[in-house]
Design a protein around this motif. Structure first.
Motif, PDB file in Angstrom:
ATOM      1  N   LEU A   1       3.520  -2.630  -0.525  1.00 17.87           N
ATOM      2  CA  LEU A   1       2.810  -3.692  -1.229  1.00 17.87           C
ATOM      3  C   LEU A   1       3.437  -5.052  -0.932  1.00 17.87           C
ATOM      4  O   LEU A   1       2.745  -6.018  -0.615  1.00 17.87           O
ATOM      5  N   ARG A   2       4.776  -5.126  -1.022  1.00 15.40           N
ATOM      6  CA  ARG A   2       5.458  -6.397  -0.754  1.00 15.40           C
ATOM      7  C   ARG A   2       5.248  -6.841   0.691  1.00 15.40           C
ATOM      8  O   ARG A   2       5.031  -8.018   0.967  1.00 15.40           O
ATOM      9  N   LEU A   3       5.277  -5.904   1.618  1.00 10.31           N
ATOM     10  CA  LEU A   3       5.051  -6.246   3.020  1.00 10.31           C
ATOM     11  C   LEU A   3       3.630  -6.752   3.218  1.00 10.31           C
ATOM     12  O   LEU A   3       3.407  -7.749   3.893  1.00 10.31           O
ATOM     13  N   GLY A   4       2.659  -6.096   2.613  1.00 11.57           N
ATOM     14  CA  GLY A   4       1.272  -6.534   2.730  1.00 11.57           C
ATOM     15  C   GLY A   4       1.068  -7.921   2.156  1.00 11.57           C
ATOM     16  O   GLY A   4       0.350  -8.746   2.727  1.00 11.57           O
ATOM     17  N   GLN A   5       1.715  -8.206   1.043  1.00 14.29           N
ATOM     18  CA  GLN A   5       1.605  -9.531   0.444  1.00 14.29           C
ATOM     19  C   GLN A   5       2.229 -10.583   1.348  1.00 14.29           C
ATOM     20  O   GLN A   5       1.690 -11.669   1.530  1.00 14.29           O
ATOM     21  N   CYS A   6       3.348 -10.243   1.947  1.00 10.05           N
ATOM     22  CA  CYS A   6       4.028 -11.176   2.840  1.00 10.05           C
ATOM     23  C   CYS A   6       3.194 -11.404   4.099  1.00 10.05           C
ATOM     24  O   CYS A   6       3.010 -12.539   4.527  1.00 10.05           O
ATOM     25  N   LEU A   7       2.679 -10.345   4.676  1.00 16.15           N
ATOM     26  CA  LEU A   7       1.878 -10.476   5.890  1.00 16.15           C
ATOM     27  C   LEU A   7       0.567 -11.204   5.624  1.00 16.15           C
ATOM     28  O   LEU A   7       0.022 -11.846   6.512  1.00 16.15           O
ATOM     29  N   GLY A   8       0.059 -11.119   4.410  1.00 17.85           N
ATOM     30  CA  GLY A   8      -1.179 -11.781   4.060  1.00 17.85           C
ATOM     31  C   GLY A   8      -1.017 -13.264   3.784  1.00 17.85           C
ATOM     32  O   GLY A   8      -1.987 -13.989   3.699  1.00 17.85           O
ATOM     33  N   SER A   9       0.224 -13.713   3.672  1.00 17.36           N
ATOM     34  CA  SER A   9       0.443 -15.130   3.399  1.00 17.36           C
ATOM     35  C   SER A   9       0.359 -15.938   4.693  1.00 17.36           C
ATOM     36  O   SER A   9       0.346 -15.400   5.784  1.00 17.36           O
ATOM     37  N   ALA A  10       0.317 -17.246   4.559  1.00 21.79           N
ATOM     38  CA  ALA A  10       0.185 -18.128   5.720  1.00 21.79           C
ATOM     39  C   ALA A  10       1.507 -18.296   6.464  1.00 21.79           C
ATOM     40  O   ALA A  10       1.525 -18.799   7.572  1.00 21.79           O
ATOM     41  N   THR A  11       2.607 -17.858   5.867  1.00 19.81           N
ATOM     42  CA  THR A  11       3.908 -18.021   6.513  1.00 19.81           C
ATOM     43  C   THR A  11       4.233 -16.810   7.363  1.00 19.81           C
ATOM     44  O   THR A  11       3.610 -15.762   7.251  1.00 19.81           O
ATOM     45  N   GLN A  12       5.232 -16.950   8.209  1.00 23.96           N
ATOM     46  CA  GLN A  12       5.677 -15.826   9.018  1.00 23.96           C
ATOM     47  C   GLN A  12       6.452 -14.854   8.145  1.00 23.96           C
ATOM     48  O   GLN A  12       7.001 -15.211   7.121  1.00 23.96           O
ATOM     49  N   CYS A  13       6.527 -13.628   8.600  1.00 17.85           N
ATOM     50  CA  CYS A  13       7.179 -12.590   7.811  1.00 17.85           C
ATOM     51  C   CYS A  13       8.018 -11.715   8.732  1.00 17.85           C
ATOM     52  O   CYS A  13       7.646 -11.465   9.872  1.00 17.85           O
ATOM     53  N   SER A  14       9.137 -11.259   8.253  1.00 28.08           N
ATOM     54  CA  SER A  14       9.949 -10.298   8.995  1.00 28.08           C
ATOM     55  C   SER A  14      10.495  -9.285   8.005  1.00 28.08           C
ATOM     56  O   SER A  14      10.501  -9.513   6.805  1.00 28.08           O
ATOM     57  N   ILE A  15      10.977  -8.177   8.524  1.00 30.11           N
ATOM     58  CA  ILE A  15      11.547  -7.147   7.655  1.00 30.11           C
ATOM     59  C   ILE A  15      13.031  -7.042   7.983  1.00 30.11           C
ATOM     60  O   ILE A  15      13.409  -6.934   9.146  1.00 30.11           O
ATOM     61  N   THR A  16      13.846  -7.087   6.964  1.00 30.57           N
ATOM     62  CA  THR A  16      15.275  -6.942   7.134  1.00 30.57           C
ATOM     63  C   THR A  16      15.666  -5.527   6.726  1.00 30.57           C
ATOM     64  O   THR A  16      15.337  -5.087   5.625  1.00 30.57           O
ATOM     65  N   LEU A  17      16.342  -4.811   7.608  1.00 31.15           N
ATOM     66  CA  LEU A  17      16.788  -3.456   7.316  1.00 31.15           C
ATOM     67  C   LEU A  17      18.263  -3.493   6.945  1.00 31.15           C
ATOM     68  O   LEU A  17      19.113  -3.803   7.766  1.00 31.15           O
ATOM     69  N   THR A  18      18.550  -3.207   5.680  1.00 32.08           N
ATOM     70  CA  THR A  18      19.933  -3.151   5.219  1.00 32.08           C
ATOM     71  C   THR A  18      20.065  -2.031   4.223  1.00 32.08           C
ATOM     72  O   THR A  18      19.228  -1.865   3.331  1.00 32.08           O
ATOM     73  N   SER A  19      21.066  -1.247   4.357  1.00 29.67           N
ATOM     74  CA  SER A  19      21.377  -0.175   3.407  1.00 29.67           C
ATOM     75  C   SER A  19      20.159   0.677   3.082  1.00 29.67           C
ATOM     76  O   SER A  19      19.884   0.970   1.932  1.00 29.67           O
ATOM     77  N   ASN A  20      19.401   1.053   4.113  1.00 33.64           N
ATOM     78  CA  ASN A  20      18.208   1.881   3.951  1.00 33.64           C
ATOM     79  C   ASN A  20      17.150   1.225   3.088  1.00 33.64           C
ATOM     80  O   ASN A  20      16.305   1.888   2.521  1.00 33.64           O
ATOM     81  N   ARG A  21      17.176  -0.090   2.941  1.00 31.78           N
ATOM     82  CA  ARG A  21      16.159  -0.806   2.170  1.00 31.78           C
ATOM     83  C   ARG A  21      15.407  -1.730   3.099  1.00 31.78           C
ATOM     84  O   ARG A  21      15.991  -2.398   3.933  1.00 31.78           O
ATOM     85  N   GLU A  22      14.111  -1.766   2.954  1.00 34.30           N
ATOM     86  CA  GLU A  22      13.270  -2.644   3.742  1.00 34.30           C
ATOM     87  C   GLU A  22      12.708  -3.693   2.815  1.00 34.30           C
ATOM     88  O   GLU A  22      11.962  -3.377   1.910  1.00 34.30           O
ATOM     89  N   GLU A  23      13.050  -4.941   3.018  1.00 29.44           N
ATOM     90  CA  GLU A  23      12.562  -6.025   2.179  1.00 29.44           C
ATOM     91  C   GLU A  23      11.900  -7.069   3.056  1.00 29.44           C
ATOM     92  O   GLU A  23      12.521  -7.577   3.994  1.00 29.44           O
ATOM     93  N   PRO A  24      10.655  -7.423   2.804  1.00 28.69           N
ATOM     94  CA  PRO A  24      10.021  -8.483   3.589  1.00 28.69           C
ATOM     95  C   PRO A  24      10.655  -9.828   3.288  1.00 28.69           C
ATOM     96  O   PRO A  24      10.991 -10.113   2.154  1.00 28.69           O
ATOM     97  N   GLN A  25      10.843 -10.602   4.317  1.00 28.09           N
ATOM     98  CA  GLN A  25      11.451 -11.926   4.185  1.00 28.09           C
ATOM     99  C   GLN A  25      10.452 -12.979   4.641  1.00 28.09           C
ATOM    100  O   GLN A  25       9.906 -12.864   5.732  1.00 28.09           O
ATOM    101  N   ARG A  26      10.220 -13.988   3.842  1.00 25.60           N
ATOM    102  CA  ARG A  26       9.348 -15.093   4.257  1.00 25.60           C
ATOM    103  C   ARG A  26      10.185 -16.127   4.986  1.00 25.60           C
ATOM    104  O   ARG A  26      11.318 -16.395   4.604  1.00 25.60           O
ATOM    105  N   ARG A  27       9.610 -16.705   6.044  1.00 25.26           N
ATOM    106  CA  ARG A  27      10.297 -17.763   6.780  1.00 25.26           C
ATOM    107  C   ARG A  27       9.582 -19.061   6.580  1.00 25.26           C
ATOM    108  O   ARG A  27       8.425 -19.169   6.521  1.00 25.26           O
TER     109      ARG A  27
END
Length: 72
Positions: free
Chosen positions: A46-72
């Motif tokens: 859900l968070r990734l979809g929201q990030c990708l749906g926004s007008a800003t760029q999005c990337s995923i940071t992989l840390t400690s087996n957690r995937e969190e979308p990051q807005r740039r």
């Protein structure tokens, strides 16, 4: 294709299939309790979809087996 996907979901216990004995074949699918329960991946998707749906760029940071979308 759809039938195959539904059968896989049924096999995994996420949906329940019920067929009716009528002249024309009638089938319904319902979510099981397992299918209704959230998993850790639902929130991430859900968070990734929201990030990708926004007008800003999005990337995923992989840390400690957690995937969190990051807005740039």
């Amino acid at each position: 294709m759809l039938t195959e996907s539904l059968r896989e979901l049924e096999y995994d216990g996420l949906v329940r299939r019920h067929s009716y004995e009528t002249v024309l074949l009638a089938v319904t699918y319902h979510l099981t309790d397992l299918g209704k329960s959230p998993s850790p991946y639902h929130g991430r998707a859900l968070r990734l979809g929201q990030c990708l749906g926004s007008a800003t760029q999005c990337s995923i940071t992989l840390t400690s087996n957690r995937e969190e979308p990051q807005r740039r």
